[in-house]
Design a protein around this motif. Structure first.
Motif, PDB file in Angstrom:
ATOM      1  N   ALA A   1     -24.208  56.658   6.336  1.00 36.06           N
ATOM      2  CA  ALA A   1     -23.700  55.460   5.668  1.00 36.06           C
ATOM      3  C   ALA A   1     -24.799  54.733   4.907  1.00 36.06           C
ATOM      4  CB  ALA A   1     -23.070  54.524   6.695  1.00 36.06           C
ATOM      5  N   GLY A   2     -24.403  54.123   3.795  1.00 33.88           N
ATOM      6  CA  GLY A   2     -25.374  53.430   2.952  1.00 33.88           C
ATOM      7  C   GLY A   2     -25.289  51.920   2.981  1.00 33.88           C
ATOM      8  N   ALA A   3     -24.253  51.354   3.619  1.00 32.26           N
ATOM      9  CA  ALA A   3     -24.070  49.901   3.593  1.00 32.26           C
ATOM     10  C   ALA A   3     -24.764  49.223   4.766  1.00 32.26           C
ATOM     11  CB  ALA A   3     -22.584  49.563   3.600  1.00 32.26           C
ATOM     12  N   ASP A   4     -24.960  47.917   4.639  1.00 34.20           N
ATOM     13  CA  ASP A   4     -25.579  47.140   5.714  1.00 34.20           C
ATOM     14  C   ASP A   4     -24.610  46.868   6.859  1.00 34.20           C
ATOM     15  OD1 ASP A   4     -27.996  46.982   4.367  1.00 34.20           O
ATOM     16  OD2 ASP A   4     -27.530  45.053   3.432  1.00 34.20           O
ATOM     17  N   THR A   5     -23.300  47.028   6.595  1.00 31.36           N
ATOM     18  CA  THR A   5     -22.291  46.804   7.623  1.00 31.36           C
ATOM     19  C   THR A   5     -21.471  48.061   7.815  1.00 31.36           C
ATOM     20  OG1 THR A   5     -22.133  44.448   7.076  1.00 31.36           O
ATOM     21  CG2 THR A   5     -20.297  45.411   8.316  1.00 31.36           C
ATOM     22  N   LEU A   6     -21.331  48.494   9.071  1.00 32.07           N
ATOM     23  CA  LEU A   6     -20.516  49.651   9.424  1.00 32.07           C
ATOM     24  C   LEU A   6     -19.184  49.164   9.972  1.00 32.07           C
ATOM     25  CD1 LEU A   6     -23.148  51.711  11.468  1.00 32.07           C
ATOM     26  CD2 LEU A   6     -22.567  52.009   9.045  1.00 32.07           C
ATOM     27  N   VAL A   7     -18.109  49.702   9.449  1.00 31.37           N
ATOM     28  CA  VAL A   7     -16.785  49.438  10.007  1.00 31.37           C
ATOM     29  C   VAL A   7     -16.349  50.703  10.735  1.00 31.37           C
ATOM     30  CG1 VAL A   7     -14.383  48.837   9.554  1.00 31.37           C
ATOM     31  CG2 VAL A   7     -16.211  47.830   8.163  1.00 31.37           C
TER      32      VAL A   7
END
Length: 343
Positions: free
Chosen positions: A119-125
């Motif tokens: 994943a590349g985002a600061d927040t994981l869903v």
């Protein structure tokens, strides 16, 4: 100084009133209100979905993700060696940005770790492959995401029913918040609770969400009957800071494919011990689609739960995980090296 994870949790409060108040002051929006898409601008999410033989639900799940109002969303699907048509569904659906097929069935926790590593985002869903979200939910999460907060969504189990198009029937209305056990809990009499072992002399209706002031009163290791703060972190739908997730080593490798339950509870415990607060989003509910054989599936899951609870209790007596990035990377890469790319 805390020597164990349980002691680290006991040292942490869960007073998130400043967080919710500041959000309202900044946006003019109630913390629990569905969120206009514009408030999600500038916040990127990586949605991680592990799937094993979810052909009955996955198309509806991905359709709902494609309809989300939040614009900057990366959808990562990890096929955990499915034997049905799940891989084909993943390959053909435009909502999927990145997908791998693992060489052998490793279980949801390890598959989620792979997705998080990519994943590349600061927040994981983290969400399940049978959770259908109303179109505002990812905007709700994106607008409230912080590096020190775990955002908790809710689920409304939906019995398996197919429409004329041979796809699950999804109600047009919003899911009922009280359908989640963390909101309305029917406590039985004379039955030992699986988590704490408590036995109640009379049945009652508990309201863990309301009676703990949106989980505030569960800080510092406190409980509400059988419930504590880590148990409120359920990976049917939960958003976690990527950096904190990585620092605690993600999902513990002890929660393998041979069993169900407590992997998300331990992650919640680790993140709380790391300093995160756990904050509910009452408006972020999803339809949790039952499989065709729901009764048998749940019976099989609960049969494996006692062993997982024992492991969880043991892990709470161990040091709080920290600086586990290299171990998480090693475990994820070992699975990626044997995996096939789907998308």
């Amino acid at each position: 100084m805390a020597n164990t994870l349980a002691q680290a949790i006991a040292a942490q409060d869960n007073d998130h009133t400043t967080i919710t108040r500041d959000f309202h002051k900044r946006t003019g929006l109630d913390w629990h209100a569905p969120t206009p898409a514009r408030l999600a601008d500038g916040s990127r999410l990586s949605v991680v979905i592990p799937t094993h033989n979810n052909a009955h639900s996955l198309p509806a799940v991905l359709d709902a993700l494609a309809a989300q109002t939040a614009a900057d969303v990366e959808v990562i699907v990890i096929d955990d060696a499915s034997t049905d048509t799940t891989p084909q569904i993943i390959q053909e659906h435009p909502a999927v940005d990145l997908a791998l097929r693992l060489a052998h069935n490793v279980g949801g926790p390890a598959a989620r770790n792979v997705g998080a590593h990519l994943a590349g985002a600061d927040t994981l869903v983290h969400m399940d492959a049978d959770m259908v979200l109303p179109n505002h939910v990812l905007a709700d999460i994106a607008a409230r995401a912080r590096p020190d907060v775990v955002l908790v969504g809710f689920r409304h189990n939906l019995a398996h029913q197919l429409g004329d198009d041979n796809r699950p029937v999804i109600p047009a209305e919003e899911p009922d918040l009280e359908a989640d056990h963390r909101v309305r809990w029917n406590a039985p009499a004379g039955v030992p609770m699986f988590y704490s072992g408590q036995v109640y002399d009379h049945a009652f209706v508990g309201r863990p969400l309301d009676d703990t002031q949106d989980f505030i009163d569960l800080g510092n290791g406190r409980t509400y009957h059988d419930w504590d703060l880590p148990r409120m972190v359920v990976t049917a739908l939960v958003a976690v800071p990527h950096a904190a997730f990585t620092a605690v080593g993600g999902f513990h490798p002890g929660f393998s494919a041979d069993g169900w339950g407590c992997d998300d509870t331990y992650l919640g415990a680790a993140l709380i011990g790391h300093g995160c607060k756990v904050v509910p989003l009452r408006q972020a509910g999803g339809w949790h689609l039952d499989p065709p054989d729901a009764d048998a599936a749940w019976k099989a899951k609960f049969a494996t739960l006692p062993t997982r609870v024992t492991l969880l209790r043991h892990l709470l007596t161990q040091p709080a995980p920290t600086a586990e990035q290299e171990d998480l990377t090693r475990r994820a890469m070992a699975l990626i090296e044997e995996a096939a790319t789907l998308t």
